[in-house]
Design a protein around this motif. Structure first.
Motif, PDB file in Angstrom:
ATOM      1  N   SER A  68       0.832  -1.198   0.000  1.00 56.68           N
ATOM      2  CA  SER A  68       0.000   0.000   0.000  1.00 56.68           C
ATOM      3  C   SER A  68       0.865   1.246   0.000  1.00 56.68           C
ATOM      4  N   HIS A  69       0.382   2.294  -0.668  1.00 56.83           N
ATOM      5  CA  HIS A  69       1.072   3.577  -0.671  1.00 56.83           C
ATOM      6  C   HIS A  69       0.036   4.669  -0.862  1.00 56.83           C
ATOM      7  N   ALA A  70       0.415   5.891  -0.521  1.00 55.44           N
ATOM      8  CA  ALA A  70      -0.483   7.026  -0.692  1.00 55.44           C
ATOM      9  C   ALA A  70      -0.287   7.622  -2.077  1.00 55.44           C
ATOM     10  N   ASN A  71      -1.378   7.874  -2.784  1.00 57.43           N
ATOM     11  CA  ASN A  71      -1.267   8.487  -4.097  1.00 57.43           C
ATOM     12  C   ASN A  71      -1.165  10.008  -3.976  1.00 57.43           C
ATOM     13  N   GLN A 130      10.540   8.897  -2.320  1.00 57.32           N
ATOM     14  CA  GLN A 130      11.023  10.247  -2.601  1.00 57.32           C
ATOM     15  C   GLN A 130      10.102  10.957  -3.586  1.00 57.32           C
ATOM     16  N   LEU A 131       9.605  10.214  -4.580  1.00 55.90           N
ATOM     17  CA  LEU A 131       8.670  10.798  -5.533  1.00 55.90           C
ATOM     18  C   LEU A 131       7.363  11.188  -4.847  1.00 55.90           C
ATOM     19  N   GLU A 132       6.869  10.318  -3.966  1.00 54.82           N
ATOM     20  CA  GLU A 132       5.627  10.598  -3.248  1.00 54.82           C
ATOM     21  C   GLU A 132       5.792  11.796  -2.325  1.00 54.82           C
ATOM     22  N   GLU A 135       5.796  14.989  -4.344  1.00 51.47           N
ATOM     23  CA  GLU A 135       4.446  15.312  -4.798  1.00 51.47           C
ATOM     24  C   GLU A 135       3.604  15.867  -3.652  1.00 51.47           C
ATOM     25  N   ALA A 136       3.763  15.296  -2.444  1.00 55.88           N
ATOM     26  CA  ALA A 136       3.004  15.769  -1.291  1.00 55.88           C
ATOM     27  C   ALA A 136       3.396  17.193  -0.907  1.00 55.88           C
ATOM     28  N   LEU A 137       4.645  17.560  -1.130  1.00 54.65           N
ATOM     29  CA  LEU A 137       5.136  18.891  -0.755  1.00 54.65           C
ATOM     30  C   LEU A 137       4.909  19.943  -1.840  1.00 54.65           C
TER      31      LEU A 137
END
Length: 208
Positions: A68-71, A130-132, A135-137
């Protein structure tokens, strides 16, 4: 894309070869991780997912469970983890033009046997994180461009990562989910650990 009796998910030969090559290198990955590694310019992992499913029907890949991961929207997404089978390992060796002796006895064995091309799955997981994080920031950087942000992804449990990362800091800020029930005053083990062991002052910020 329409499927056939042989390829019910409609995966092209190019897509199947791409999946075999990726899993021959990273050993275990989700379709989204394969997309980011092999075709980062595409917006959706569905083509890769279809390739995994068609290869699975051919017995060349197998599912090892899920991850699982956050999109980008912050929602939790669950993806199947894929790994090469024995025949899939041979097919990947052909695609990569590698002798079988460099591939390991199984896909995961490639890394254990020291195959030169094998990439530890932890490296891919870190790159994915790192990509996630970036994107979150992104939206916050656009909203507050005057605030400098240094990104850091630690491949360890949250509490030790925060304690190590706060060495030399003037303040450590952590979040705490606010729940509307009788136990809402209790804090989680991560917040508990940093409050008691961080080398600097800690601010606990509740959020819904």
């Amino acid at each position: 894309m329409g499927g056939t009796k042989r390829r019910p998910y409609g995966a092209t030969a190019k897509t199947r070869q791409m999946v075999l090559a990726a899993l021959g290198v990273v050993t275990v990955a989700t379709a989204e991780q394969v997309r980011r590694l092999m075709c980062p310019g595409t917006a959706s992992a569905q083509t890769v997912r279809n390739g995994c499913l068609d290869l699975g029907r051919d017995g060349l890949v197998e599912s090892l469970g899920s991850a699982s991961h956050a999109n980008a929207a912050g929602n939790l997404v669950t993806e199947q983890l894929w790994n090469l089978s024995g025949p899939g390992l041979e097919a990947a060796a052909a695609v990569l033009d590698r002798p079988m002796r460099e591939m390991g006895d199984t896909a995961r064995g490639a890394a254990r046997s020291g195959a030169k091309h094998a990439l530890n799955v932890a490296q891919l997981t870190k790159a994915d994180a790192q990509l996630e994080l970036a994107e979150a920031l992104r939206s916050w950087r656009e909203k507050f461009p005057q605030v400098g942000v240094e990104e850091c992804v630690g491949m360890e449990s949250p509490a030790p990562a925060l304690l190590h990362g706060s060495a030399g800091a003037g303040l450590l800020v952590v979040g705490r989910r606010h729940r509307h029930h009788l136990l809402s005053r209790r804090i989680g083990h991560v917040v508990h650990a940093v409050v008691h062991h961080a080398p600097c002052p800690v601010a606990v910020v509740p959020y819904e």
